[in-house]
Design a protein around this motif. Sequence first.
Motif, PDB file in Angstrom:
ATOM      1  N   MET A 117       0.822  -1.153   0.000  1.00 29.76           N
ATOM      2  CA  MET A 117       0.000   0.000   0.000  1.00 29.76           C
ATOM      3  C   MET A 117       0.884   1.239   0.000  1.00 29.76           C
ATOM      4  SD  MET A 117      -3.283   0.275   1.970  1.00 29.76           S
ATOM      5  CE  MET A 117      -3.893   1.606   2.741  1.00 29.76           C
ATOM      6  N   ALA A 118       0.429   2.252  -0.662  1.00 34.18           N
ATOM      7  CA  ALA A 118       1.222   3.455  -0.801  1.00 34.18           C
ATOM      8  C   ALA A 118       1.107   4.333   0.429  1.00 34.18           C
ATOM      9  CB  ALA A 118       0.758   4.242  -2.016  1.00 34.18           C
ATOM     10  N   GLN A 119       2.207   4.934   0.788  1.00 37.89           N
ATOM     11  CA  GLN A 119       2.213   5.825   1.937  1.00 37.89           C
ATOM     12  C   GLN A 119       1.773   7.206   1.498  1.00 37.89           C
ATOM     13  OE1 GLN A 119       6.104   5.856   3.556  1.00 37.89           O
ATOM     14  NE2 GLN A 119       5.906   3.836   4.504  1.00 37.89           N
ATOM     15  N   LYS A 120       1.276   7.949   2.411  1.00 43.16           N
ATOM     16  CA  LYS A 120       0.880   9.327   2.132  1.00 43.16           C
ATOM     17  C   LYS A 120       2.125  10.163   1.971  1.00 43.16           C
ATOM     18  CE  LYS A 120      -3.623   9.891   3.912  1.00 43.16           C
ATOM     19  NZ  LYS A 120      -4.490  10.907   4.308  1.00 43.16           N
ATOM     20  N   LEU A 121       2.025  11.151   1.077  1.00 42.98           N
ATOM     21  CA  LEU A 121       3.167  12.038   0.838  1.00 42.98           C
ATOM     22  C   LEU A 121       3.245  13.077   1.943  1.00 42.98           C
ATOM     23  CD1 LEU A 121       2.778  12.659  -2.986  1.00 42.98           C
ATOM     24  CD2 LEU A 121       4.345  11.086  -1.884  1.00 42.98           C
ATOM     25  N   THR A 122       4.468  13.360   2.310  1.00 38.15           N
ATOM     26  CA  THR A 122       4.673  14.409   3.304  1.00 38.15           C
ATOM     27  C   THR A 122       4.517  15.753   2.611  1.00 38.15           C
ATOM     28  OG1 THR A 122       7.027  14.537   2.931  1.00 38.15           O
ATOM     29  CG2 THR A 122       6.289  12.961   4.613  1.00 38.15           C
ATOM     30  N   SER A 123       4.412  16.789   3.406  1.00 32.73           N
ATOM     31  CA  SER A 123       4.242  18.132   2.821  1.00 32.73           C
ATOM     32  C   SER A 123       5.458  18.535   1.992  1.00 32.73           C
ATOM     33  CB  SER A 123       3.964  19.148   3.926  1.00 32.73           C
ATOM     34  OG  SER A 123       5.081  19.261   4.783  1.00 32.73           O
ATOM     35  N   ARG A 124       6.616  18.123   2.424  1.00 38.52           N
ATOM     36  CA  ARG A 124       7.833  18.438   1.660  1.00 38.52           C
ATOM     37  C   ARG A 124       7.811  17.721   0.307  1.00 38.52           C
ATOM     38  NH1 ARG A 124      14.032  17.132   3.078  1.00 38.52           N
ATOM     39  NH2 ARG A 124      14.875  18.446   1.472  1.00 38.52           N
ATOM     40  N   GLU A 125       7.380  16.442   0.287  1.00 37.20           N
ATOM     41  CA  GLU A 125       7.294  15.678  -0.954  1.00 37.20           C
ATOM     42  C   GLU A 125       6.215  16.257  -1.869  1.00 37.20           C
ATOM     43  OE1 GLU A 125       6.640  11.811   0.761  1.00 37.20           O
ATOM     44  OE2 GLU A 125       8.763  11.269   0.560  1.00 37.20           O
ATOM     45  N   LYS A 126       5.115  16.701  -1.266  1.00 41.27           N
ATOM     46  CA  LYS A 126       4.052  17.344  -2.058  1.00 41.27           C
ATOM     47  C   LYS A 126       4.573  18.615  -2.715  1.00 41.27           C
ATOM     48  CE  LYS A 126       0.088  15.696   0.595  1.00 41.27           C
ATOM     49  NZ  LYS A 126      -1.003  16.065   1.498  1.00 41.27           N
ATOM     50  N   ASN A 127       5.348  19.406  -1.976  1.00 41.82           N
ATOM     51  CA  ASN A 127       5.922  20.644  -2.531  1.00 41.82           C
ATOM     52  C   ASN A 127       6.888  20.321  -3.677  1.00 41.82           C
ATOM     53  OD1 ASN A 127       4.481  22.237  -0.804  1.00 41.82           O
ATOM     54  ND2 ASN A 127       6.124  22.441   0.705  1.00 41.82           N
ATOM     55  N   LEU A 128       7.709  19.294  -3.485  1.00 42.40           N
ATOM     56  CA  LEU A 128       8.642  18.891  -4.552  1.00 42.40           C
ATOM     57  C   LEU A 128       7.878  18.379  -5.773  1.00 42.40           C
ATOM     58  CD1 LEU A 128      11.542  17.117  -2.591  1.00 42.40           C
ATOM     59  CD2 LEU A 128      11.669  19.228  -3.927  1.00 42.40           C
ATOM     60  N   LEU A 129       6.818  17.613  -5.564  1.00 44.72           N
ATOM     61  CA  LEU A 129       6.009  17.118  -6.668  1.00 44.72           C
ATOM     62  C   LEU A 129       5.368  18.279  -7.423  1.00 44.72           C
ATOM     63  CD1 LEU A 129       4.833  14.732  -8.216  1.00 44.72           C
ATOM     64  CD2 LEU A 129       2.951  14.680  -6.569  1.00 44.72           C
ATOM     65  N   LEU A 130       4.833  19.233  -6.675  1.00 45.36           N
ATOM     66  CA  LEU A 130       4.252  20.414  -7.317  1.00 45.36           C
ATOM     67  C   LEU A 130       5.311  21.203  -8.090  1.00 45.36           C
ATOM     68  CD1 LEU A 130       1.755  21.739  -4.620  1.00 45.36           C
ATOM     69  CD2 LEU A 130       1.204  20.824  -6.872  1.00 45.36           C
ATOM     70  N   LEU A 131       6.485  21.305  -7.533  1.00 45.99           N
ATOM     71  CA  LEU A 131       7.578  21.998  -8.217  1.00 45.99           C
ATOM     72  C   LEU A 131       7.959  21.283  -9.512  1.00 45.99           C
ATOM     73  CD1 LEU A 131       9.568  24.370  -8.088  1.00 45.99           C
ATOM     74  CD2 LEU A 131      11.156  22.832  -6.898  1.00 45.99           C
TER      75      LEU A 131
END
Length: 183
Positions: free
Chosen positions: A1-15
């Motif tokens: 199962m996939a883990q939830k993305l942290t806020s830092r990972e979300k920011n990097l993904l958005l970037l």
Amino acid sequence: MAQKLTSREKNLLLLCVGTLVFMAMAIVMNDFLQRRTTALQKIASLQAQKSENDTWMADRAFWDKRRAWLTEKMPITESLGRAQGQLLEDLQNEALEYGITTEQPTLPPLAAPNENFREVTVSMRLRGDQATVLAWLATMQSPEKFQAIRQLELEIDTRAREKTPQVVCNLTLARWFKPETGL
């Protein structure tokens, strides 16, 4: 199962997604600007061509009058070889009348066929008094004769012993005739 993305990972993904969208937009914009530049150049070229065509159309009556004059006045010849020989003979006779010496007459090959005229040329070297040669050369070109000086090299004859200036002249003269199909 996939883990939830942290806020830092979300920011990097958005970037990363933002960078990809930006690059895609830059590529599309670059292509658009290149096409626009090409289109503007073509428009400018077509406008210049239209302007030139408008000028030609405004002068149409003038050029039609010239075409009619050419059709009426341009000489006809059956044989270009005979016409070339006649031109050479005419030049030599005229030069003799003026007291000009002719040397090395040559009959260059006949020019390739042209849809507007047929041409014969004659080349020769002339020697004589400077004023006389220049006066004679001034009579060579004229629309009524349908002939023109194609090439002219004029130099002072330093070996001449006469008191008046002498010149050596290399001359190529062309005469035009109606094309075989008519004008």
